[in-house]
Design a protein around this motif. Sequence first.
Motif, short mmCIF file in Angstrom:
data_model
loop_
_atom_site.label_atom_id
_atom_site.label_comp_id
_atom_site.label_asym_id
_atom_site.label_seq_id
_atom_site.Cartn_x
_atom_site.Cartn_y
_atom_site.Cartn_z
N ARG A 129 0.83 -1.20 0.00
CA ARG A 129 0.00 0.00 0.00
C ARG A 129 0.87 1.26 0.00
N TRP A 130 0.28 2.35 -0.46
CA TRP A 130 0.95 3.64 -0.41
C TRP A 130 0.98 4.15 1.03
N LEU A 131 2.09 4.71 1.43
CA LEU A 131 2.16 5.50 2.65
C LEU A 131 2.05 6.98 2.30
N ASN A 132 2.64 7.36 1.18
CA ASN A 132 2.53 8.73 0.67
C ASN A 132 2.64 8.67 -0.84
N LYS A 133 1.50 8.68 -1.51
CA LYS A 133 1.49 8.51 -2.96
C LYS A 133 2.19 9.67 -3.66
N GLU A 134 2.02 10.90 -3.13
CA GLU A 134 2.60 12.07 -3.78
C GLU A 134 4.12 11.99 -3.86
N THR A 135 4.76 11.39 -2.85
CA THR A 135 6.22 11.27 -2.85
C THR A 135 6.69 9.87 -3.23
N GLY A 136 5.75 8.99 -3.57
CA GLY A 136 6.13 7.66 -4.05
C GLY A 136 6.53 6.67 -2.97
N ILE A 137 6.18 6.93 -1.71
CA ILE A 137 6.57 6.04 -0.62
C ILE A 137 5.50 4.96 -0.43
N PHE A 138 5.94 3.71 -0.36
CA PHE A 138 5.01 2.61 -0.19
C PHE A 138 5.57 1.58 0.79
N LYS A 139 4.68 0.71 1.28
CA LYS A 139 5.09 -0.32 2.22
C LYS A 139 4.57 -1.68 1.76
N ILE A 140 5.44 -2.68 1.82
CA ILE A 140 5.05 -4.05 1.55
C ILE A 140 4.58 -4.66 2.86
N GLU A 141 3.29 -4.93 2.96
CA GLU A 141 2.70 -5.43 4.20
C GLU A 141 2.84 -6.95 4.33
N ARG A 178 14.49 3.70 -3.76
CA ARG A 178 15.43 3.92 -2.68
C ARG A 178 14.71 3.76 -1.35
N LYS A 179 15.47 3.71 -0.28
CA LYS A 179 14.89 3.73 1.06
C LYS A 179 14.64 5.18 1.45
N PRO A 180 13.47 5.49 2.01
CA PRO A 180 13.21 6.86 2.45
C PRO A 180 14.20 7.28 3.54
N VAL A 181 14.27 8.58 3.76
CA VAL A 181 15.19 9.11 4.78
C VAL A 181 14.87 8.51 6.14
N ALA A 182 13.59 8.51 6.51
CA ALA A 182 13.15 7.87 7.75
C ALA A 182 12.87 6.40 7.44
N SER A 183 13.93 5.61 7.40
CA SER A 183 13.83 4.23 6.93
C SER A 183 13.06 3.34 7.90
N GLN A 184 12.15 2.56 7.36
CA GLN A 184 11.42 1.56 8.12
C GLN A 184 11.49 0.24 7.37
N LEU A 186 10.60 -2.75 5.21
CA LEU A 186 9.69 -3.00 4.09
C LEU A 186 9.04 -1.73 3.55
N VAL A 187 9.65 -0.58 3.83
CA VAL A 187 9.17 0.69 3.28
C VAL A 187 10.17 1.17 2.23
N TYR A 188 9.66 1.53 1.06
CA TYR A 188 10.50 1.94 -0.06
C TYR A 188 9.92 3.18 -0.70
N GLN A 189 10.69 3.75 -1.62
CA GLN A 189 10.23 4.96 -2.31
C GLN A 189 10.67 4.93 -3.77
N PHE A 190 9.71 5.17 -4.66
CA PHE A 190 10.07 5.38 -6.05
C PHE A 190 10.77 6.73 -6.14
N VAL A 191 11.91 6.77 -6.80
CA VAL A 191 12.64 8.03 -6.93
C VAL A 191 11.87 8.95 -7.85
N ASN A 192 11.53 10.12 -7.32
CA ASN A 192 10.83 11.14 -8.09
C ASN A 192 11.85 12.16 -8.55
#
Length: 205
Positions: A129-141, A178-184, A186-192
């Motif tokens: 699911r998206w955690l923040n769609k605008e910045t491309g951050i998602f999590k594999i649940e 990439r991994k977001p700055v606040a890494s968690q 199974l949380v990833y980010q599409f590079v925008n």
Amino acid sequence: MTRRTETHANTRLSADPAEWTAGNVQKWVLWTEHLYKLPPMGEAFQELDGKDLCALTEADFRQVSLHAGDILYAHLDIWKSASRMQESSSPSDSWSDEADSHAPGQTTHLWQFLLELLLHPHSYGRCIRWLNKETGIFKIEDSAHVARLWGLRKNRPAMNYDKLSRSIRQYYKKGIIRKPVASQRLVYQFVNPVSLREEDLKSHS
């Protein structure tokens, strides 16, 4: 500020690749080569403006460079997605339009597959699911389920999340995920590319 006047802070390019001049295309190719240490490819694109560039298929990019053409294509594809998101009042619509633009029969890459799952939350929202769609951050649940779906798509019954995660990590070097700055976990980010920070460029110089 209108979309047509928005520019990438580092490259001074329009956020919409279709608006680029031939000179802008060269600037983008050189910038991406430098940022991700790709072999020189600018000569193959020197006669193209933005509309011509956006009309090229992944196969066209791979003809330019077997080993790096797909990386350049992926960056352009994500750049176009980011542009559509900026111009649309509905981020969901913009991502969907871009994902559906891949022609049937084309090879599906893992990053495209993950985006495809994210765009169908009613079917796959429990596993990704998206955690923040605008910045491309998602999590594999549900990592096991996502790996199983990817194995079915690629006809690889032995696929598991260890193999899937290794493939995702390969995208770090290519600047696609990439991994977001606040890494968690199974949380990833599409590079925008439109929101890349200046320090990202410096860190790859």
